[in-house]
Design an enzyme around this catalytic site. Structure first.
Site, mmCIF file in Angstrom:
data_model
loop_
_atom_site.group_PDB
_atom_site.id
_atom_site.type_symbol
_atom_site.label_atom_id
_atom_site.label_comp_id
_atom_site.label_asym_id
_atom_site.label_seq_id
_atom_site.Cartn_x
_atom_site.Cartn_y
_atom_site.Cartn_z
ATOM 1 N N ARG A 73 8.197 -19.731 -2.630
ATOM 2 C CA ARG A 73 7.655 -20.099 -1.579
ATOM 3 C C ARG A 73 6.917 -21.487 -1.738
ATOM 4 O O ARG A 73 5.674 -21.035 -1.865
ATOM 5 C CB ARG A 73 8.103 -19.835 -0.374
ATOM 6 C CG ARG A 73 9.491 -18.833 -0.806
ATOM 7 C CD ARG A 73 9.322 -17.721 1.037
ATOM 8 N NE ARG A 73 8.624 -16.743 1.075
ATOM 9 C CZ ARG A 73 7.605 -17.003 0.854
ATOM 10 N NH1 ARG A 73 6.511 -18.101 1.943
ATOM 11 N NH2 ARG A 73 6.505 -15.542 1.228
ATOM 12 N N LYS A 210 15.172 -16.945 4.263
ATOM 13 C CA LYS A 210 13.904 -17.315 5.020
ATOM 14 C C LYS A 210 14.362 -17.593 6.452
ATOM 15 O O LYS A 210 13.526 -17.721 7.387
ATOM 16 C CB LYS A 210 12.657 -17.125 4.572
ATOM 17 C CG LYS A 210 12.557 -16.134 3.490
ATOM 18 C CD LYS A 210 12.444 -14.888 4.043
ATOM 19 C CE LYS A 210 12.384 -13.938 3.297
ATOM 20 N NZ LYS A 210 11.571 -13.210 1.746
ATOM 21 N N HIS A 230 11.199 -9.165 8.283
ATOM 22 C CA HIS A 230 10.839 -9.149 6.790
ATOM 23 C C HIS A 230 11.219 -7.778 6.173
ATOM 24 O O HIS A 230 10.434 -6.889 6.159
ATOM 25 C CB HIS A 230 9.809 -10.000 6.924
ATOM 26 C CG HIS A 230 10.280 -10.135 5.244
ATOM 27 N ND1 HIS A 230 8.935 -10.180 4.812
ATOM 28 C CD2 HIS A 230 10.982 -10.619 4.607
ATOM 29 C CE1 HIS A 230 8.890 -10.588 3.514
ATOM 30 N NE2 HIS A 230 10.468 -10.637 3.116
ATOM 31 N N CYS A 254 6.550 -6.363 -2.113
ATOM 32 C CA CYS A 254 5.177 -5.550 -1.998
ATOM 33 C C CYS A 254 6.509 -3.834 -1.851
ATOM 34 O O CYS A 254 5.848 -2.795 -0.860
ATOM 35 C CB CYS A 254 4.200 -5.656 -0.235
ATOM 36 S SG CYS A 254 2.915 -6.865 -0.458
ATOM 37 N N ASP A 277 15.603 -7.254 2.303
ATOM 38 C CA ASP A 277 14.333 -8.058 2.710
ATOM 39 C C ASP A 277 14.358 -8.717 3.930
ATOM 40 O O ASP A 277 13.712 -9.314 4.621
ATOM 41 C CB ASP A 277 15.064 -9.373 2.173
ATOM 42 C CG ASP A 277 14.151 -10.808 1.768
ATOM 43 O OD1 ASP A 277 12.984 -9.607 1.793
ATOM 44 O OD2 ASP A 277 14.342 -11.888 2.025
ATOM 45 N N ARG A 374 13.009 -14.104 -10.620
ATOM 46 C CA ARG A 374 14.004 -13.125 -10.053
ATOM 47 C C ARG A 374 15.509 -13.358 -10.455
ATOM 48 O O ARG A 374 15.820 -13.815 -11.353
ATOM 49 C CB ARG A 374 14.354 -13.470 -8.222
ATOM 50 C CG ARG A 374 12.557 -13.365 -7.792
ATOM 51 C CD ARG A 374 12.984 -13.671 -6.445
ATOM 52 N NE ARG A 374 11.408 -13.821 -5.324
ATOM 53 C CZ ARG A 374 11.247 -13.237 -4.475
ATOM 54 N NH1 ARG A 374 12.267 -12.143 -4.274
ATOM 55 N NH2 ARG A 374 9.858 -13.372 -4.239
HETATM 56 P P1 GTP Z 1 10.407 -10.031 -1.945
HETATM 57 O O1 GTP Z 1 11.781 -9.881 -2.819
HETATM 58 O O2 GTP Z 1 9.896 -11.366 -2.237
HETATM 59 O O3 GTP Z 1 10.480 -10.198 -0.470
HETATM 60 O O4 GTP Z 1 9.601 -8.332 -2.231
HETATM 61 P P2 GTP Z 1 9.384 -6.574 -2.308
HETATM 62 O O5 GTP Z 1 9.156 -6.332 -1.030
HETATM 63 O O6 GTP Z 1 11.003 -6.521 -2.376
HETATM 64 O O7 GTP Z 1 9.026 -6.051 -3.316
HETATM 65 P P3 GTP Z 1 9.745 -5.480 -4.526
HETATM 66 O O8 GTP Z 1 10.097 -4.418 -4.257
HETATM 67 O O9 GTP Z 1 10.512 -6.650 -5.755
HETATM 68 O O10 GTP Z 1 8.340 -4.821 -5.126
HETATM 69 C C1 GTP Z 1 7.618 -6.045 -5.900
HETATM 70 C C2 GTP Z 1 6.678 -5.471 -7.110
HETATM 71 O O11 GTP Z 1 6.238 -4.271 -6.026
HETATM 72 C C3 GTP Z 1 7.474 -5.188 -8.235
HETATM 73 O O12 GTP Z 1 6.138 -5.569 -9.284
HETATM 74 C C4 GTP Z 1 7.438 -3.618 -8.552
HETATM 75 O O13 GTP Z 1 7.039 -3.068 -9.469
HETATM 76 C C5 GTP Z 1 6.148 -3.475 -7.441
HETATM 77 N N1 GTP Z 1 6.162 -2.259 -6.799
HETATM 78 C C6 GTP Z 1 6.918 -1.820 -5.554
HETATM 79 N N2 GTP Z 1 7.035 -0.662 -4.633
HETATM 80 C C7 GTP Z 1 6.253 0.196 -5.811
HETATM 81 C C8 GTP Z 1 5.261 1.086 -5.237
HETATM 82 O O14 GTP Z 1 5.982 2.175 -4.884
HETATM 83 N N3 GTP Z 1 4.322 1.355 -6.047
HETATM 84 C C9 GTP Z 1 4.012 -0.210 -6.837
HETATM 85 N N4 GTP Z 1 2.967 0.785 -7.661
HETATM 86 N N5 GTP Z 1 4.309 -0.724 -6.990
HETATM 87 C C10 GTP Z 1 5.141 -0.691 -6.926
HETATM 88 C C1 SPV Z 2 9.749 -13.899 -0.515
HETATM 89 O O1 SPV Z 2 9.463 -13.773 -0.849
HETATM 90 O O2 SPV Z 2 9.782 -12.524 0.454
HETATM 91 C C2 SPV Z 2 11.179 -13.330 -1.369
HETATM 92 C C3 SPV Z 2 12.026 -14.348 -1.896
HETATM 93 O O3 SPV Z 2 12.017 -12.701 -0.355
HETATM 94 S S1 SPV Z 2 12.144 -15.974 -1.292
HETATM 95 O O4 SPV Z 2 13.551 -15.701 -0.378
HETATM 96 O O5 SPV Z 2 11.701 -16.819 -1.917
HETATM 97 O O6 SPV Z 2 11.581 -16.042 0.147
HETATM 98 MN MN MN Z 3 10.960 -11.282 1.306
#
Ligand code: GTP
Ligand code: SPV
Ligand code: MN
Length: 594
Positions: A73, A210, A230, A254, A277, A374
Site C-alpha cells: 500500500r 481497505k 481492522h 502484526c 482482517d 501474499r
Molecule cells: P495484514 O494482512 O497485513 O493485515 O497482516 P496480519 O496482521 O494478518 O499479520 P500476519 O498474521 O500475516 O503476520 C505477519 C507476520 O507476523 C508474519 O511474518 C508472521 O509470521 C508474524 N507473526 C504472526 N504472529 C506472530 C507471533 O505470535 N509471534 C511472532 N514472533 N511473529 C508472528
Molecule cells: C494490510 O496491509 O493491512 C493488509 C493487506 O491486510 S492490504 O489489503 O494490502 O491492505
Molecule cells: Mn490488514
C-alpha cells in the site's frame, strides 16, 4: 429506462473508453475464463497477468507478479476528500473533492482504450445481513477481477440487492501505466465513492477491502453508530464446549491472520475462524456488540507461513474446494513449478525464480519472495471456519484485543480497567513498522486501534466515537492489550507466539468468564502468573517476569510520545482520553504538562 447502476457504468465507460464491457457474475466458470485471458492477453510490466503453477500440492494455484514498484500500500498517495480538511484530520492526506475530481478525471480519460472493463457487483457481508452493503467495482485488470471473486461475495445476489436503487458503493479502478507519479487512491466519503488509479496491489486495487470496508465504512459507521475496524474475528471453544467470540486489532503484518487460524497449543481449546482482517461492529438488538466479517477471503502474508507457524492456513491453501488460489510476488521453485517463500516447510529448493522473475542467488543475501508477498484464498477453504460465518446477525463479542509490535515496555497481556481506559489503550497503541506499506521498516509509529492508515475521518473524532459506542452498549466487551513481540538483550522474541498465544487467550477468556482475579498495576490489570497456563512450555521464569515487567523510568519517553501524538488532534482528542493519560502518568510517578 436505465437503472442508476447502468447509467453509472455507462458514464465510466464514456470517460475511460474501454474496447469491451464485461459484467462479472462471480462464478467459477467465469474465473477460469478470466484467468485464461490474464495468461494470454493481459500483461503487467511485460509479464502475463497470470501464470499457471503446478497444482499437485497447491490446488488451483496461479501466480501473479506485480510491477516491482507496486508491491505494498502507498499511504503517501492515498487521499480522503471531505469538503473540509479538518474532517480528514492529520491522520489522512486530504485533497479538495473538486480538485481531486479534476485531477483524476484527466488520468481516467481514455485510460481503458484497448482494454476490457470488468464490472463487478459484490456484497460486503452476507446478502441477508442487515449490516451488509452492496457495492460495484469497475476495473481493467483480470487479476483484480479474479481477486475480488475470492475476497467478496460477487454476483447475482449483489445485483438483485442493488436493483434500481441508487444505494450502492461505487469503486472505479484502473492499473493505468503503473507509474508511481500517476498513482492515486482517492476516497469521496460524501458520495460513497473510491477512485483508484495506477496500482494493481491488493489494498490499493481491491476497493472492497481497505478503501471501502475501512475508510469509507468508518465514515458511514460514525454517522450511523457502528464501527468499521481492522480486526480479526474468532470464536474460542473451551474444554467445556463454550465458545467466546473475540475481535483483535493489530497493525498490518502484526499477526491477525495467524491468530485467527491459530492451532491451539493447549489441549481442549479450539479456535474457530470468522475473519482475519476486517470487522464491522454493530450494537445488536440486545445491546451487545456484534461482529460480521464483510470479506469472504484471506489476502495473507506468505513469508513465515508454514506447518509450524500456521498449519491451518497451509491446509486452507491445500484445499481444493474454491477456485482459484493466487500467489502474488512469492518465489517459484523451478524444479516443481510450485510457489515458495522464506519460512515455508522443507529444504530451500535448489533452483528458484525470485519475485521479480530473476534467477535467485541466495549468496547475495536477498529474499526470494517479497517480504509482503501474499496469497489470496477463499475463507470457504478454511478447515476452522466457524459455523457462524454466514450468520447474518454476526457473533456477540466478549473481548476486544489491541496490540502491535513493541520490542520494549508493553507487557505480554493486560486488561483495561474499563471501556474508557480500553479506548485509551487503543489510542496509545504503537507498532514498529512492517513491509505491508511502503515506508522505512522497524520504526515505532503510533497506530491507534491499528487504524492509522484506514480511518476515513479525523482520528480525534474517531476516539470520541469509540467512547460513544461504549456508552450505548449494555454489556460492553472487556478490552485487552497484547504484545507478542517483546525482545531480550539479544533482540530475540521472548514469547514463542503463534499456537502458544492460546495461553494468553485462555487468560482473557477466564477473565471474561470471571474465573480468575487480576493484579492492578499502573498500566492495567495483569495476570497472576499462576493463572497463566504455561504447561509444556519450556520458558524460564525470569523470561516470563521480563515479559510482564514495568519499569516506570522507561516510560518517560513513551509518555512524551503519546502526548505528542494525541496533541495533534487538538480539541478533538476527547477529555476522557486525556484523563486516562494523566492517570497513567500519575500512577507511574511521572509529571506531565497536559
Ligand atoms: P495484514 O494482512 O497485513 O493485515 O497482516 P496480519 O496482521 O494478518 O499479520 P500476519 O498474521 O500475516 O503476520 C505477519 C507476520 O507476523 C508474519 O511474518 C508472521 O509470521 C508474524 N507473526 C504472526 N504472529 C506472530 C507471533 O505470535 N509471534 C511472532 N514472533 N511473529 C508472528
Ligand atoms: C494490510 O496491509 O493491512 C493488509 C493487506 O491486510 S492490504 O489489503 O494490502 O491492505
Ligand atoms: Mn490488514
Amino acid at each position: 429506462m436505465a437503472t442508476p447502476l447502468e447509467r453509472w457504468v455507462e458514464e465510466q465507460a464514456k470517460l475511460t473508453q474501454p474496447s469491451k464491457i464485461y459484467w462479472c457474475d462471480g462464478t467459477e466458470a467465469e474465473a477460469k475464463k478470466l484467468i485464461k485471458i490474464g495468461m494470454k492477453e493481459e500483461t503487467i510490466n511485460g509479464h502475463p497477468v497470470f501464470q499457471k503453477l503446478n497444482d499437485k500440492h497447491w490446488p488451483n494455484a496461479y501466480y501473479h507478479r506485480s510491477h516491482p514498484n507496486d508491491v505494498a500500500r502507498t499511504e503517501q498517495l492515498t487521499f480522503v476528500c471531505h469538503p473540509a480538511k479538518e474532517t480528514a484530520g492529520p491522520n489522512n492526506n486530504w485533497m479538495d473533492p473538486k480538485e481531486a475530481k479534476t485531477k483524476m478525471t484527466a488520468l481516467f480519460d481514455g485510460c481503458m482504450k484497448g482494454r476490457t472493463m470488468y464490472v463487478m457487483p459484490y456484497m460486503m457481508g452476507h446478502p441477508k445481513s442487515p449490516y451488509a452493503k452492496a457495492c460495484v467495482q469497475i476495473t481493467d485488470n483480470s487479476y483484480v477481477a479474479v481477486s475480488m471473486r475470492i475476497m467478496t461475495r460477487m454476483g447475482k445476489e449483489a445485483l438483485d440487492r442493488i436493483g434500481s436503487s441508487e444505494n450502492f458503493v461505487r469503486g472505479l479502478h484502473s492499473v493505468g501505466d503503473l507509474h508511481p507519479e500517476r498513482r492515486f487512491i482517492i476516497h469521496f466519503p460524501q458520495e460513497n465513492l473510491v477512485w483508484s488509479f495506477g496500482s494493481g496491489y491488493g489494498g490499493n486495487a481491491l476497493l472492497g477491502k481497505k478503501c471501502f470496508a475501512l475508510r469509507i465504512a468508518s465514515c458511514m459507521g460514525q454517522k450511523e453508530g457502528w464501527l468499521a475496524e481492522h480486526m480479526l474475528i474468532m470464536g474460542v471453544e473451551d474444554p467445556k464446549g463454550q465458545v467466546t467470540y473475540i475481535a483483535a486489532a493489530f497493525p498490518s503484518a502484526c499477526g491477525k491472520t495467524n491468530l485467527a487460524l491459530m492451532q491451539s497449543a493447549l489441549p481442549g481449546y479450539k479456535v474457530w475462524t470468522l475473519g482475519d482482517d476486517i470487522a464491522w461492529l454493530n450494537i445488536g438488538p440486545d445491546g451487545r456488540l456484534y461482529a460480521i466479517n464483510p470479506e469472504a477471503g484471506f489476502f495473507g502474508v506468505a513469508p513465515g507461513t508454514s506447518l509450524k507457524t500456521n498449519p491451518k492456513m497451509i491446509e486452507t491453501l491445500k484445499n481444493k474446494k474454491f477456485f482459484p488460489t493466487l500467489y502474488t510476488n512469492t518465489a517459484i521453485d523451478n524444479d516443481t513449478n510450485e510457489p515458495w517463500w522464506e519460512g515455508l516447510d522443507g529444504a530451500v529448493p535448489k533452483s528458484v525464480t525470485d519475485w521479480q522473475g530473476n534467477a535467485w542467488d541466495p549468496s547475495k543475501g536477498t529474499k526470494a519472495a517479497h517480504a509482503n508477498s501474499r496469497f489470496t484464498v477463499s475463507i470457504l477453504n478454511c478447515p476452522t471456519l466457524s459455523k457462524e460465518f454466514d450468520n447474518p446477525q454476526g457473533v456477540p463479542i466478549s473481548a476486544i484485543i489491541v496490540g502491535g509490535r513493541r520490542s520494549k515496555l508493553i507487557p505480554l497481556v493486560m486488561e483495561a480497567f474499563n471501556w474508557q481506559h480500553g479506548v485509551f489503550l487503543g489510542t496509545r497503541t504503537g507498532s514498529e513498522t512492517t513491509a505491508a506499506a511502503a515506508h522505512q521498516l522497524g520504526v515505532l509509529r503510533r497506530d491507534p486501534m491499528a487504524m492509522l492508515p484506514f480511518c476515513g475521518y479525523n482520528m480525534g473524532d474517531y476516539f470520541a466515537h469509540w467512547l460513544n459506542v461504549g456508552k450505548k452498549l449494555k454489556n460492553p466487551p472487556k478490552i485487552f492489550s497484547v504484545n507478542w513481540f517483546r525482545t531480550d538483550e539479544t533482540s530475540k522474541f521472548m514469547w514463542p507466539g503463534f499456537g502458544d498465544n492460546i495461553r494468553v487467550i485462555k487468560w482473557i477468556i477466564d477473565r471474561v468468564q470471571g474465573k480468575v482475579v487480576a493484579k492492578e498495576t499502573a498500566l492495567g490489570l495483569l495476570p497472576d502468573l499462576k493463572d497463566l497456563d504455561l504447561s509444556g512450555l519450556n520458558i524460564p521464569r525470569e523470561t516470563v517476569d521480563k515479559l510482564f515487567s514495568i519499569d516506570p523510568p522507561e516510560w518517560t519517553g513513551e509518555l512524551q510520545d503519546i502526548e505528542k501524538y494525541l496533541s495533534q488532534f487538538g480539541s478533538r482528542t476527547p477529555e476522557a482520553i486525556w484523563e486516562e493519560y494523566r492517570s497513567l502518568a500519575e500512577k507511574l510517578g511521572q509529571s506531565v504538562s497536559k
